[in-house]
Motif scaffolding. Sequence first.
Motif, mmCIF file in Angstrom:
data_model
loop_
_atom_site.group_PDB
_atom_site.id
_atom_site.type_symbol
_atom_site.label_atom_id
_atom_site.label_comp_id
_atom_site.label_asym_id
_atom_site.label_seq_id
_atom_site.Cartn_x
_atom_site.Cartn_y
_atom_site.Cartn_z
ATOM 1 N N PHE A 1 2.461 7.378 13.136
ATOM 2 C CA PHE A 1 1.387 7.286 12.155
ATOM 3 C C PHE A 1 0.525 6.124 12.628
ATOM 4 O O PHE A 1 0.880 5.412 13.576
ATOM 5 C CB PHE A 1 1.939 7.029 10.742
ATOM 6 C CG PHE A 1 2.442 5.626 10.541
ATOM 7 C CD1 PHE A 1 1.643 4.660 9.935
ATOM 8 C CD2 PHE A 1 3.710 5.246 10.984
ATOM 9 C CE1 PHE A 1 2.102 3.360 9.770
ATOM 10 C CE2 PHE A 1 4.171 3.954 10.805
ATOM 11 C CZ PHE A 1 3.373 3.007 10.201
ATOM 12 N N MET A 2 -0.588 5.938 12.000
ATOM 13 C CA MET A 2 -1.435 4.818 12.372
ATOM 14 C C MET A 2 -2.034 4.233 11.094
ATOM 15 O O MET A 2 -2.674 4.952 10.328
ATOM 16 C CB MET A 2 -2.544 5.318 13.294
ATOM 17 C CG MET A 2 -3.415 4.254 13.892
ATOM 18 S SD MET A 2 -2.620 3.275 15.171
ATOM 19 C CE MET A 2 -2.732 4.393 16.557
ATOM 20 N N ARG A 3 -1.777 2.968 10.860
ATOM 21 C CA ARG A 3 -2.360 2.304 9.682
ATOM 22 C C ARG A 3 -3.252 1.184 10.197
ATOM 23 O O ARG A 3 -2.774 0.244 10.819
ATOM 24 C CB ARG A 3 -1.243 1.741 8.798
ATOM 25 C CG ARG A 3 -1.742 1.058 7.552
ATOM 26 C CD ARG A 3 -0.582 0.829 6.586
ATOM 27 N NE ARG A 3 -1.058 0.226 5.352
ATOM 28 C CZ ARG A 3 -0.920 -1.059 5.048
ATOM 29 N NH1 ARG A 3 -0.294 -1.880 5.879
ATOM 30 N NH2 ARG A 3 -1.383 -1.539 3.914
ATOM 31 N N LEU A 4 -4.527 1.327 9.938
ATOM 32 C CA LEU A 4 -5.497 0.362 10.448
ATOM 33 C C LEU A 4 -6.165 -0.336 9.268
ATOM 34 O O LEU A 4 -6.783 0.323 8.417
ATOM 35 C CB LEU A 4 -6.546 1.097 11.300
ATOM 36 C CG LEU A 4 -7.697 0.269 11.831
ATOM 37 C CD1 LEU A 4 -7.222 -0.829 12.786
ATOM 38 C CD2 LEU A 4 -8.714 1.168 12.541
ATOM 39 N N ILE A 5 -6.023 -1.626 9.213
ATOM 40 C CA ILE A 5 -6.681 -2.396 8.151
ATOM 41 C C ILE A 5 -7.775 -3.236 8.809
ATOM 42 O O ILE A 5 -7.476 -4.122 9.621
ATOM 43 C CB ILE A 5 -5.669 -3.303 7.418
ATOM 44 C CG1 ILE A 5 -4.543 -2.447 6.850
ATOM 45 C CG2 ILE A 5 -6.354 -4.087 6.300
ATOM 46 C CD1 ILE A 5 -3.331 -3.245 6.450
ATOM 47 N N LYS A 6 -9.009 -2.905 8.486
ATOM 48 C CA LYS A 6 -10.135 -3.554 9.173
ATOM 49 C C LYS A 6 -11.281 -3.726 8.176
ATOM 50 O O LYS A 6 -11.251 -3.130 7.088
ATOM 51 C CB LYS A 6 -10.582 -2.698 10.353
ATOM 52 C CG LYS A 6 -11.113 -1.341 9.944
ATOM 53 C CD LYS A 6 -11.677 -0.585 11.130
ATOM 54 C CE LYS A 6 -12.336 0.713 10.675
ATOM 55 N NZ LYS A 6 -12.912 1.482 11.742
#
Lengths: 347, 355
Positions: free
Chosen positions: A259-264
Amino acid sequence: MKSAVIGTGEISAEHLKFLANSKATDLVGVCDLSPAAAGYAAKTFGAENAYTDYKQMLDEAKPEVVHVLTPPQSHVPISTDCLDAGAHVICEKPVTLGHDQFASLWNHADKKQKRLIEDHNYRFNRPVLKIEKLIADGVLGDVMEVDIRMALAIRDGGRFADRNLPNPAHKLPAGVIHDFITHLSYLVLRFIPDPDKVSAAWTNHGGDDLFKFDDLDAILIAGDKHARIRFSCRTAPDCFAITVRGTRAEVQTDLFHPFMRLIKPRTGGEKLAPVVNQLANGLSLVGSSCSTLRNKLMQRTPYEGLHTFLNRTYDALQHDAEPPVTFDDMDRTSRLIDQMLAEGNWV
Amino acid sequence: MKLLITGASGFLGRHLVAQAVMRGHDVRAQVRPVSDIKSLGWENHPRVEIVRADLRSRAGLDDLVRGVDAVISNAACKAGDFYTQFAGTVITTENLLQAMANTDVKRLVAVSTFSVYGFLKMSDRELLDEESPLDTDPIDRDEYAQTKLVQEQLARGFAKEHQGKVTVVRPGVVYGKDNLWTARIGMELGANRCLVVGGRSILPITYVENCAQAIVFAAEKEQAVGQTYNIIDDDLPTHRQYLRALNQHRKPRMKSLPMPWLVMRFLAAIALGVNKLFLGRQAKIPSILRPAALHARCKPSTYTNKLIKDSLGWSPHFALDEAITRSVADTDPATLTPEPATEQTTADHETRTCA
């Protein structure tokens, strides 16, 4: 190119699948000490011949590339013989048991003008390639912190827990963790390449005489950048989690269940960005669950990166270009493992 | 005779040792280095020599084999991934046969399985006997079938290359204490429910004591050399009858959901078609929906044990009801009453470890 495989254990299935399906290669031989294992692998994956003596295979089949997939203790003598026979070597990790051995084997390959390439397969898994792109595109800013965490229930059964015939990995310098430490090391070095301080806590929480260590907690510091490597067999579920934190954003993934969790920073300003991040990551998670289901159904495993690695490696070998895993990659990885194992760095 | 029995602490192995001793043989019983031998049922019997060895390693195997008249190769691995089963079934056999060649022991009884047959190529209701075709393309079968096929080839290779006197025995479903459920009936749906595929299909079973006795007969008889025998009991029950017999001793009863064979076969064919047409045949389908595996598990075939009965004079001693009663009893049928030990035999009776 004419390719051959030495060793038909579990990982050989992935190498052989690649070789059987690749148009760039011609599988001229498979070798194992067991005639039945060599014969079965040769038949299943369409090798021209099966051998029980790798020197005979080198002599008769004359492969241009040899995949060395035997237990790590045998990598140096077998790889040396393959290089002497004029073959490039693609070797499973760890290529050697220490940096001195690596340097010596590399020099030998150099003298023979042949390539020595250690398998760094997880570097080529899609989530890792995506993280590298995020960094290259400046989305994360400067990388400041990295966590690489592997949890595997190696004490609860399977090949490492077998007391009847202990796995050869138990005799490696770091015991069975040595079988995984290369992956953890090359991944952390992708993001923080030059640690100047390394400290490691090697522990045997299970406390018996089969396992040397069953837990690793290592801290790496490079100036103001920090990294942590964890290996645990006491937490569930199994995972291979990567978190990279930069000056602008943070990204998380798990190579076992991608999965990919990107917080930006996102549109909506400081107040709404957390909400937008959650929504975006929620949608991304839904997509990941569909991908995971598809991967399960289609038998796609975390070894997907191995096929990309081999594809790029063969491409480089055919065009006499730099392979995707370079001397620097292997040299740094081998040094870092030595540093973690050096008793002076133990916590 | 002095018999070496490998895999002696396993389900069938324990009974093989017991039957061999009851028939007057001395037994060298191979168990793995850390197997628990406290409740095998014959661990203190003076005619049983227990030897600890892991057949996946060649170390010490010549000593294990040396001096026996015949070997019953029973060790196999039914659990784990392909490579675990390959090591536990194929590599073990390969090492054992090499040790037999090194020590000039020629007589081998190789314990194979019904799983080696190519059920997919057979018609419904066709008679399965020793001449029935083997599975030549087991890629869609489970790891057990794949590895047992290689194991059987090794045994036959030993006959050719080393002039081995080989008998291959292929038991059907072996049942007994703690092993009463079989996937041939269908599929378990939780603890007390099951899907019964083809309720009127015949279940090719053999009770573990009957089976063990047949295998020891095969080791004893000269006429068994060069032969292949299927081992199943008389008066085989249907899937439904077997489940009914089990339920007489089971609380709570196993509730069954019937699934006609033709419907299940149709569903599996659909699953294969979808896999081929849309998924490049790469999808991992549950075994009950893979035609090759489904046919091997649940196909309505007919069976015979005529060859082994006529050739060896064996007949199964326990019928279904008595076999199930023995299986659920508190006493363990593999337990031997120790003979009064002489000073010499007591001294001889030490567990050995091959290194």
